[in-house]
Design an enzyme around this catalytic site. Structure first.
Site, short mmCIF file in Angstrom:
data_model
loop_
_atom_site.label_atom_id
_atom_site.label_comp_id
_atom_site.label_asym_id
_atom_site.label_seq_id
_atom_site.Cartn_x
_atom_site.Cartn_y
_atom_site.Cartn_z
CD GLU A 145 63.15 10.31 10.87
OE1 GLU A 145 62.12 11.08 10.55
OE2 GLU A 145 63.70 9.79 11.96
CD GLU A 146 62.50 8.84 15.29
OE1 GLU A 146 61.65 10.42 15.66
OE2 GLU A 146 62.34 8.13 15.35
CG ASP A 170 67.68 9.45 14.85
OD1 ASP A 170 67.40 8.30 13.99
OD2 ASP A 170 67.17 10.73 15.10
#
Length: 387
Positions: A134-135, A79
């Site tokens: 992940e963010e 991402d």
């Protein structure tokens, strides 16, 4: 293993030129968290034909290089961030998203490693984890783990690498022990009585209560936490009122708690609520505290860290001094389940700050990240050989 290392390094260096071009394509076409399907397809299209590929975590995938049995997993992130890019390179993104955290570098390095391992063969299969989200929350790493796919692949160890402007280009940190903090978010709401600003005596002021809390919260680390253990309390958002002559009936602050130590993490949670309640009561207000638990602290396996450091030196990279930070990464969830290693790959100060609209790692960062992942992969092959 030394002979394999030399063969893998040679094959990997043959992939550098292609990996740089792949990186530029990924960088130019970023996908936000939860919408990474196009990026996943791009990566899979770059894999050698005939590899086993399976979907995971909604928009992610797992690619297996090698035969059956126990394997080593390498995590890469799909991402991008909701940032409008300002780098002005020809391959800058133009869709309001940006790989401002280096995930484009990590992905292209992972592709190079998978292709090199496929070419030379390996004593231990490689599993490339293309992880979404992940963010943002909920964590993509948690969804990958919940799928049980890594257990089905018989993962013995997890390897990751992350670009880091705090290190010079060509430096890599393979640090044993805790390297990233846990990261929790909190919301504190102070409740008072709204009214005219000219008559402060007619009701408790939530803005005053919140101001006292913001100041007092900074003492939590200074007076409640062991000074030898890293911890951070930061407040990044304050909201109260909409007019200069109106006292609002509530005020809100949001922030983050970070710690290297699980016991101190819990202590900070308790003390935050105590401080919020105490300062609220001191001015006649009430408080509400909400905690959102995030990633745990990230712990590197010492055996992997030591073995990878030796491999990095053999690849011509410089092993930096130990690097630890109060940043957080959901790679920490893998480290709770498997022996794991997260390395930090230097990009130098000239690349800009992570998560900024001007961040841009050089082409060499792709090469160095691929070599770091290879060093970690070989370390896992040595430290955790298949049974």
């Amino acid at each position: 293993m030394r002979a394999l290392g030399r063969q893998l390094e040679a094959a990997l260096r043959d992939e550098f030129a292609a990996a740089r071009e792949i990186r530029r394509h990924i960088h130019a076409h970023p996908d936000l968290s939860g919408h990474e399907h196009a990026t996943t397809r791009t990566v899979i299209e770059q894999m050698p034909a005939g590899l086993r590929v399976e979907e995971v975590a909604g928009s992610g995938a797992i690619v297996r290089v090698g035969g059956e049995g126990a394997c080593v997993a390498v995590r890469t992130e799909l991402d991008a961030l909701p940032i409008t890019e300002r780098t002005l390179v020809e391959w800058a993104a133009g869709n309001g998203a940006m790989h401002a955290c280096g995930h484009d570098v990590h992905l292209s390095a992972g592709i190079a490693l998978a292709r090199a391992v496929h070419r030379v063969g390996a004593p231990v299969p490689l599993v490339l984890v293309l992880q979404p989200r992940e963010e943002t929350a909920p964590s993509g790493a948690m969804d990958v783990l919940d799928s049980r796919a890594l257990e089905r692949h018989q993962v013995r160890a997890m390897i990751g690498a992350h670009v880091q402007p705090l290190l010079a280009s060509g430096e890599v940190a393979s640090t044993p022990g805790t390297v990233n903090a846990s990261a929790d978010e909190f919301t504190v709401r102070m409740l008072g009585v709204g009214g005219h600003a000219a008559y402060p005596h007619l009701g408790p002021d939530p803005v005053l209560a919140l101001s006292l809390f913001v100041a007092a919260a900074q003492q939590l680390v200074a007076r409640d936490v062991d000074p030898m253990t890293p911890a951070v309390v930061s407040i990044g958002e304050i909201r109260a009122g909409s007019s200069p002559n109106v006292r609002p009936d509530h005020a809100v602050a949001r922030g983050t708690l970070r710690s290297f130590d699980p016991a101190q993490r819990e202590l900070l949670h308790r003390r935050l609520e105590t401080v919020a309640s105490g300062v609220a009561e001191s001015v006649g207000c009430k408080s509400e505290v909400h905690l959102d638990l995030g990633e745990p602290a990230l712990h590197n396996d010492p055996r992997l860290a030591k073995a990878a450091a030796a491999n990095l030196q053999g690849f011509g990279l410089t092993q930096s001094d130990d690097l630890r930070s109060c940043g957080a990464d959901d790679f920490a969830y893998y480290a709770q389940r498997f022996p794991s290693l997260m390395m930090f790959v230097g990009t130098g100060a000239s690349s800009g700050r992570l998560h900024s609209a001007d961040f841009l790692a050089s082409d060499e960062a792709v090469d160095h990240t691929a070599l770091a992942l290879a060093a970690g992969y070989l370390a896992a092959c040595t430290a955790f050989p298949p049974t």
